[in-house]
Write an enzyme that holds these catalytic residues in place. Structure first.
Site, PDB file in Angstrom:
ATOM      1  CE1 TYR A  33      -3.565  -2.351  -0.198  1.00  0.00           C
ATOM      2  CE2 TYR A  33      -4.282  -1.623   1.967  1.00  0.00           C
ATOM      3  CZ  TYR A  33      -4.493  -2.361   0.826  1.00  0.00           C
ATOM      4  OH  TYR A  33      -5.638  -3.108   0.693  1.00  0.00           O
ATOM      5  CE  LYS A 219     -14.663  -5.656  -0.459  1.00  0.00           C
ATOM      6  NZ  LYS A 219     -14.697  -4.347  -1.122  1.00  0.00           N
ATOM      7  CE  LYS A 221     -10.298  -7.405  -1.604  1.00  0.00           C
ATOM      8  NZ  LYS A 221     -10.606  -6.336  -2.569  1.00  0.00           N
ATOM      9  CG  ASP A 249     -13.535  -6.948  -4.527  1.00  0.00           C
ATOM     10  OD1 ASP A 249     -13.544  -7.000  -5.767  1.00  0.00           O
ATOM     11  OD2 ASP A 249     -12.963  -6.041  -3.888  1.00  0.00           O
ATOM     12  CD  GLU A 275     -15.889  -4.166  -4.221  1.00  0.00           C
ATOM     13  OE1 GLU A 275     -14.881  -3.440  -4.167  1.00  0.00           O
ATOM     14  OE2 GLU A 275     -16.530  -4.517  -3.208  1.00  0.00           O
ATOM     15  CD  GLU A 301     -11.361  -1.509  -5.954  1.00  0.00           C
ATOM     16  OE1 GLU A 301     -10.138  -1.522  -5.751  1.00  0.00           O
ATOM     17  OE2 GLU A 301     -12.171  -2.227  -5.332  1.00  0.00           O
ATOM     18  CG  ASP A 324     -10.759   5.081  -4.967  1.00  0.00           C
ATOM     19  OD1 ASP A 324     -10.497   3.988  -4.450  1.00  0.00           O
ATOM     20  OD2 ASP A 324      -9.954   6.035  -4.975  1.00  0.00           O
ATOM     21  CG  HIS A 351     -12.209   0.993  -3.085  1.00  0.00           C
ATOM     22  ND1 HIS A 351     -11.067   1.746  -3.315  1.00  0.00           N
ATOM     23  CD2 HIS A 351     -11.782  -0.246  -2.745  1.00  0.00           C
ATOM     24  CE1 HIS A 351     -10.003   0.985  -3.144  1.00  0.00           C
ATOM     25  NE2 HIS A 351     -10.408  -0.226  -2.800  1.00  0.00           N
TER      26      HIS A 351
END
Length: 441
Positions: A33, A219, A221, A249, A275, A301, A324, A351
């Site tokens: 990130y 949520k 993934k 997602d 998503e 997003e 976003d 998001h």
């Protein structure tokens, strides 16, 4: 004399989240990130600054930082933005440079860079006004809010007159909704249990913890392996029970037929939405996924600009719009998208899976509640429990709800020591990581 922007600093800031697989998904297995981060300073002598950033996941963060730097001539020497008119003028200048616009137009790294500066300008203006951005926006008149929006390419579905009608209809009750917001906060959901790199034990443990903390939605993934996803969905559903929503997602992993097949297999576990089932540019593909299987569709997003959002809504391709804060050109363009969603009656569920995105996007949803849609029904803001300690005014979650930010600005300001430690490649965190990797090689 009004204050002038005199200083402009850009930083390449990265966090090694790939070490613990925080943020991992089927398309992005090892994200670090990151934020291409900008600070604006003025000659006012009051210490007020503007902070903004683009969010990325590692490599390429230097490219976004360079794109922000390319916009320096539009900021240094400019009167510090203070009003809706100032912020509208800046937005139009940054997004309408004929040569830089060619790189998009109005999409990609250059557009995100403009968004970082637009957001920094909003942080500067709201801080100078002594108000959080959500309140600074929500106290503007409908006419001022409409002036922020670039209606080019939108007027076949949303005219300035349409937007004025939406905003004027929401004026009654603004003050009461703002007070309710301060008292009760805004609904959240959490993605923290569901990163694809987590093992089953961690998934189950974090899912149970989320419910205990008051979240009514989590949520997961999905998208790498269907049998794994069925197993993980079954575990999550057993962990949270039948009444807690579970969104899934795919992070753009599938072609349309794969998305339909996958969601038919997951449908027995009652997913709340799917998503990003396919390419964020494929409007008709999203519409086909929505029509071809029983689960509602969410996306946004990675949607590049207000025009693609317009088409998603026109095509009936989405059940939830996911704005976003740092993908499009900042606050101004997000105001346009909120108005488009209101015109079509589609809930906005932003998001926020990334460094600083929770801090920013809470302001946009809260503004929407007070001054645009007038409701938080079927709306939630994503929450991930990562990296908030690096911000001066971090988000606060209580009972599965965002507490309303009260400090002036956009909540975007990082601690100086966090900037210093995480600057890439020479910050102390990255120097230590290189030393460890070399020792283990």
């Amino acid at each position: 004399m009004s204050p002038t922007v005199t200083e402009f600093e850009v930083f390449d800031i990265r966090f090694p989240t790939s070490d613990q697989l925080d943020g991992s998904d089927a398309m992005n297995p090892d994200p670090d990130y990151s934020a291409a981060y900008v600070v604006l300073r003025t000659d006012a002598g009051d210490g007020v600054e503007g902070h903004g950033f683009c969010f990325t996941i590692g490599r390429g963060n230097d490219v976004t930082a360079a794109a922000i730097e390319a916009l320096r001539p539009y900021m240094v020497g400019r009167p510090a933005p203070r009003t809706a008119a100032d912020l509208a003028s800046l937005y139009f200048d940054l997004t309408h440079d004929s040569q830089l616009r060619w790189l998009g137009p109005e999409k990609g790294v250059m557009h995100m860079a403009a968004g970082a500066l637009v957001n920094a300008a909003w942080d500067l203006a709201a801080t100078a006004a002594g108000k959080p951005v959500w309140q600074f926006l929500a106290e503007m008149t409908p006419e001022e809010l409409v002036s922020l929006v670039d209606f080019r390419y939108l007027t076949d579905v949303l005219t300035p007159e349409d937007a004025l009608g939406i905003l004027r209809a929401a004026q009654p009750g603004r003050a009461e909704r703002a007070e309710r917001l301060r008292a009760d906060g805004y609904p959240a959901y959490t993605t923290s249990p569901g990163w694809l790199g987590y093992d089953d034990e961690k998934l189950v443990r974090l899912s149970k913890e989320a419910v205990a903390e008051g979240f009514a939605q989590i949520k997961l993934k999905v998208g790498a392996d269907l049998s794994d996803d069925v197993r993980r969905m079954k575990l999550a559903r057993a962990a949270v029970g039948p009444s807690v929503r579970i969104a899934v997602d795919a992070n753009q992993r599938w072609d349309v037929p794969d998305a339909v097949r996958w969601m038919e297999a997951l449908a027995p576990f009652d997913p709340h939405w799917i998503e990003e089932p396919t390419s964020p540019d494929d409007i008709l593909g999203h519409a086909a996924v929505r029509a071809g299987q029983p689960v509602k569709v969410a996306t946004g997003e990675h949607v590049a600009n207000r025009v693609v959002f317009k088409q998603l809504l026109q095509a009936g391709a989405v059940d939830f719009v996911q704005i976003d804060a740092a993908r499009v050109a900042g606050v101004n363009e997000n105001v346009a998208i909120l108005l488009l969603a209101a015109k079509y009656g589609v809930p906005v569920c932003p998001h926020a899976g990334g460094v600083g995105l929770c801090e920013l996007v809470q302001h946009l949803s809260m503004f929407d509640y007070v001054a645009v849609s007038g409701t938080d029904e079927d709306r939630v803001i994503e929450y991930v429990d990562h990296l908030h300690e690096h911000f001066v005014d971090p988000v606060v979650i209580e009972g599965g709800r965002y507490r309303t930010p009260l400090s002036p600005g956009f909540s975007a300001r990082m601690h100086p020591e966090s900037i210093t430690a995480h600057r890439y490649p020479d910050g102390s965190v990255w120097q230590a990581r290189r030393t460890t990797l070399e020792a283990n090689s």
